[in-house]
Design a protein around this motif. Structure first.
Motif, PDB file in Angstrom:
ATOM      1  N   GLU A 184       0.835  -1.208   0.000  1.00 18.95           N
ATOM      2  CA  GLU A 184       0.000   0.000   0.000  1.00 18.95           C
ATOM      3  C   GLU A 184       0.868   1.255   0.000  1.00 18.95           C
ATOM      4  O   GLU A 184       0.579   2.224  -0.716  1.00 18.95           O
ATOM      5  N   ARG A 185       1.948   1.238   0.799  1.00 15.21           N
ATOM      6  CA  ARG A 185       2.848   2.401   0.818  1.00 15.21           C
ATOM      7  C   ARG A 185       3.470   2.633  -0.552  1.00 15.21           C
ATOM      8  O   ARG A 185       3.608   3.777  -0.995  1.00 15.21           O
ATOM      9  N   ILE A 186       3.861   1.535  -1.221  1.00 20.05           N
ATOM     10  CA  ILE A 186       4.453   1.662  -2.554  1.00 20.05           C
ATOM     11  C   ILE A 186       3.441   2.246  -3.529  1.00 20.05           C
ATOM     12  O   ILE A 186       3.752   3.162  -4.312  1.00 20.05           O
ATOM     13  N   ALA A 187       2.213   1.710  -3.508  1.00 21.52           N
ATOM     14  CA  ALA A 187       1.177   2.213  -4.415  1.00 21.52           C
ATOM     15  C   ALA A 187       0.898   3.689  -4.167  1.00 21.52           C
ATOM     16  O   ALA A 187       0.812   4.496  -5.105  1.00 21.52           O
ATOM     17  N   ARG A 188       0.777   4.044  -2.894  1.00 20.39           N
ATOM     18  CA  ARG A 188       0.493   5.440  -2.546  1.00 20.39           C
ATOM     19  C   ARG A 188       1.622   6.358  -3.016  1.00 20.39           C
ATOM     20  O   ARG A 188       1.375   7.450  -3.545  1.00 20.39           O
ATOM     21  N   ARG A 189       2.861   5.914  -2.822  1.00 20.54           N
ATOM     22  CA  ARG A 189       4.007   6.729  -3.229  1.00 20.54           C
ATOM     23  C   ARG A 189       4.075   6.876  -4.752  1.00 20.54           C
ATOM     24  O   ARG A 189       4.305   7.968  -5.266  1.00 20.54           O
ATOM     25  N   ASN A 190       3.858   5.773  -5.472  1.00 19.09           N
ATOM     26  CA  ASN A 190       3.869   5.832  -6.940  1.00 19.09           C
ATOM     27  C   ASN A 190       2.826   6.806  -7.462  1.00 19.09           C
ATOM     28  O   ASN A 190       3.095   7.621  -8.364  1.00 19.09           O
ATOM     29  N   ILE A 191       1.633   6.718  -6.909  1.00 18.06           N
ATOM     30  CA  ILE A 191       0.542   7.581  -7.365  1.00 18.06           C
ATOM     31  C   ILE A 191       0.846   9.045  -7.049  1.00 18.06           C
ATOM     32  O   ILE A 191       0.624   9.938  -7.875  1.00 18.06           O
ATOM     33  N   ALA A 192       1.382   9.299  -5.852  1.00 20.20           N
ATOM     34  CA  ALA A 192       1.717  10.675  -5.471  1.00 20.20           C
ATOM     35  C   ALA A 192       2.818  11.244  -6.369  1.00 20.20           C
ATOM     36  O   ALA A 192       2.787  12.426  -6.729  1.00 20.20           O
ATOM     37  N   LEU A 193       3.788  10.412  -6.724  1.00 16.95           N
ATOM     38  CA  LEU A 193       4.868  10.862  -7.598  1.00 16.95           C
ATOM     39  C   LEU A 193       4.370  11.153  -9.010  1.00 16.95           C
ATOM     40  O   LEU A 193       4.783  12.131  -9.638  1.00 16.95           O
ATOM     41  N   CYS A 194       3.495  10.284  -9.516  1.00 18.26           N
ATOM     42  CA  CYS A 194       3.027  10.429 -10.894  1.00 18.26           C
ATOM     43  C   CYS A 194       1.984  11.531 -11.043  1.00 18.26           C
ATOM     44  O   CYS A 194       1.927  12.201 -12.078  1.00 18.26           O
ATOM     45  N   PHE A 195       1.169  11.722  -9.996  1.00 19.09           N
ATOM     46  CA  PHE A 195       0.079  12.698 -10.078  1.00 19.09           C
ATOM     47  C   PHE A 195       0.164  13.667  -8.892  1.00 19.09           C
ATOM     48  O   PHE A 195      -0.650  13.609  -7.959  1.00 19.09           O
ATOM     49  N   PRO A 196       1.149  14.545  -8.899  1.00 19.39           N
ATOM     50  CA  PRO A 196       1.352  15.441  -7.747  1.00 19.39           C
ATOM     51  C   PRO A 196       0.203  16.408  -7.512  1.00 19.39           C
ATOM     52  O   PRO A 196       0.110  17.006  -6.438  1.00 19.39           O
ATOM     53  N   GLY A 197      -0.673  16.560  -8.477  1.00 19.40           N
ATOM     54  CA  GLY A 197      -1.794  17.470  -8.317  1.00 19.40           C
ATOM     55  C   GLY A 197      -2.966  16.887  -7.555  1.00 19.40           C
ATOM     56  O   GLY A 197      -3.907  17.617  -7.206  1.00 19.40           O
ATOM     57  N   LEU A 198      -2.927  15.586  -7.272  1.00 24.54           N
ATOM     58  CA  LEU A 198      -4.030  14.963  -6.551  1.00 24.54           C
ATOM     59  C   LEU A 198      -3.979  15.311  -5.065  1.00 24.54           C
ATOM     60  O   LEU A 198      -2.905  15.399  -4.474  1.00 24.54           O
ATOM     61  N   SER A 199      -5.150  15.465  -4.467  1.00 23.30           N
ATOM     62  CA  SER A 199      -5.231  15.693  -3.027  1.00 23.30           C
ATOM     63  C   SER A 199      -5.051  14.369  -2.299  1.00 23.30           C
ATOM     64  O   SER A 199      -5.118  13.296  -2.896  1.00 23.30           O
ATOM     65  N   GLU A 200      -4.855  14.435  -0.978  1.00 26.46           N
ATOM     66  CA  GLU A 200      -4.712  13.207  -0.188  1.00 26.46           C
ATOM     67  C   GLU A 200      -5.970  12.344  -0.291  1.00 26.46           C
ATOM     68  O   GLU A 200      -5.890  11.112  -0.354  1.00 26.46           O
ATOM     69  N   ALA A 201      -7.126  12.980  -0.314  1.00 29.63           N
ATOM     70  CA  ALA A 201      -8.383  12.232  -0.417  1.00 29.63           C
ATOM     71  C   ALA A 201      -8.480  11.519  -1.767  1.00 29.63           C
ATOM     72  O   ALA A 201      -8.939  10.364  -1.850  1.00 29.63           O
ATOM     73  N   GLU A 202      -8.034  12.181  -2.821  1.00 28.69           N
ATOM     74  CA  GLU A 202      -8.073  11.579  -4.156  1.00 28.69           C
ATOM     75  C   GLU A 202      -7.083  10.424  -4.270  1.00 28.69           C
ATOM     76  O   GLU A 202      -7.380   9.389  -4.885  1.00 28.69           O
ATOM     77  N   ILE A 203      -5.914  10.598  -3.659  1.00 27.48           N
ATOM     78  CA  ILE A 203      -4.925   9.515  -3.659  1.00 27.48           C
ATOM     79  C   ILE A 203      -5.468   8.320  -2.889  1.00 27.48           C
ATOM     80  O   ILE A 203      -5.354   7.171  -3.333  1.00 27.48           O
ATOM     81  N   ASP A 204      -6.071   8.581  -1.739  1.00 29.55           N
ATOM     82  CA  ASP A 204      -6.610   7.496  -0.927  1.00 29.55           C
ATOM     83  C   ASP A 204      -7.693   6.733  -1.678  1.00 29.55           C
ATOM     84  O   ASP A 204      -7.755   5.500  -1.624  1.00 29.55           O
ATOM     85  N   LYS A 205      -8.553   7.450  -2.381  1.00 30.41           N
ATOM     86  CA  LYS A 205      -9.606   6.798  -3.153  1.00 30.41           C
ATOM     87  C   LYS A 205      -9.015   5.919  -4.244  1.00 30.41           C
ATOM     88  O   LYS A 205      -9.486   4.789  -4.473  1.00 30.41           O
ATOM     89  N   LEU A 206      -7.969   6.415  -4.905  1.00 29.23           N
ATOM     90  CA  LEU A 206      -7.323   5.636  -5.967  1.00 29.23           C
ATOM     91  C   LEU A 206      -6.647   4.401  -5.391  1.00 29.23           C
ATOM     92  O   LEU A 206      -6.688   3.314  -5.991  1.00 29.23           O
TER      93      LEU A 206
END
Length: 307
Positions: free
Chosen positions: A56-78
């Motif tokens: 989960e940490r890896i997925a969250r980090r990958n998504i945050a790196l690729c889509f820096p414009g997403l909010s924490e709530a949007e990252i969590d949903k993804l």
């Protein structure tokens, strides 16, 4: 090149009994109607999340790196939806290995098959570019039902799983090629075959070029695509399978031949291919394999992005 393997009595050794039990349970599960499997897969993914904290940490980090414009709530949903896809992937593997052709055909439709048949005109080889969506195993089965082809893969360390995996993949395809066997890939492409491979993972510094991938400036990108293209002169197109959000099954999308690939510039080719992969991922980003450490290889002097 590997074709359908023969069964060996050695696979009945007690050391494999637990694996046999798991495979039997998977076979029984996928006999359920697909709507029930979809709900069960979602529940499995959500239930597994507390036990897969590192992933989960890896997925969250990958998504945050690729889509820096997403909010924490949007990252969590993804991330939540990504684990739903992860749970479904287990059942889709069983569907790919154990379902009869008739049942598989019922749950997918295909878009753009004429692109593949046109590219193979006059027995021209075709490099089929794929990405690591969660439904990849089932996607391979579906591709073979549309047009039998060959695929690159990494042999499994467990002999029983290697036997089951290869047997399942060969139900609708021609052969499997070890992803390290570049010579064999070039040979079959020159003989007019279609060969599936996925250049979207981090395979280490050897044979890679750093190129942008979404918002990450330096992502290790395999040069295998560039080398295969130059040596085989094969056509190139994308094939992607995504799970429909309405629960009605899957869609296999075959793109047109990509004629503008920069065959003479390795750096430009890596950046170009990453843009193609980005486009395919954006079809269903929640279904992509974000739990893989896509950015583990860094340029000299740069620290890990996963600390």
């Amino acid at each position: 090149m590997k074709k359908t393997p023969l069964f060996s009595a050695a696979l009945l050794h007690p050391r494999y009994w637990l694996v046999w039990f798991g495979l039997s349970a998977l076979w029984l599960l996928v006999q359920l109607p697909y709507p029930l499997l979809a709900r069960l897969g979602a529940s499995l993914g959500r239930g597994a999340r507390p036990f897969l904290k590192r992933r989960e940490r890896i997925a969250r980090r990958n998504i945050a790196l690729c889509f820096p414009g997403l909010s924490e709530a949007e990252i969590d949903k993804l991330v939540v939806n990504n684990f739903v896809s992860l749970g479904m992937a287990l059942l889709e593997t069983g569907m790919a290995w154990f379902w009869p052709d008739k049942r598989v055909r019922r749950w997918f439709d295909v878009q753009g098959l004429h692109h593949l048949t046109t590219a193979q005109h006059d027995r021209r080889g075709v490099m089929v570019v794929g990405v690591h969506f969660m439904s990849l195993e089932l996607g391979g089965r579906v591709m073979g039902l549309c047009q039998p082809m060959m695929a690159t893969y990494r042999p499994h360390n467990n002999p029983l799983l290697e036997w089951v995996q290869t047997r399942g993949r060969m139900r609708s395809n021609k052969a499997m090629i070890d992803r390290r066997n570049l010579r064999e890939m070039v040979r079959v492409l020159k003989h007019g075959e279609a060969v599936w491979f996925a250049p979207d993972q981090d395979y280490g510094p050897c044979g890679s070029t750093f190129a942008p991938f979404f918002a990450v400036k330096d992502a290790a990108t395999t040069n295998g695509t560039f080398v295969l293209s130059r040596l085989s002169q094969a056509a190139m197109l994308t094939i992607t399978m995504i799970r429909k959000t309405d629960g009605s099954g899957y869609k296999l999308i075959i793109g047109p031949e990509m004629t503008d690939y920069p065959r003479s510039d390795e750096q430009a080719a890596a950046a170009w291919m990453n843009q193609v992969i980005e486009r395919e991922i954006l079809r269903a980003p929640e279904q992509y394999l974000w739990v893989h450490r896509r950015f583990k290889t860094r340029p000299t002097g740069q620290g890990s992005l996963y600390v």
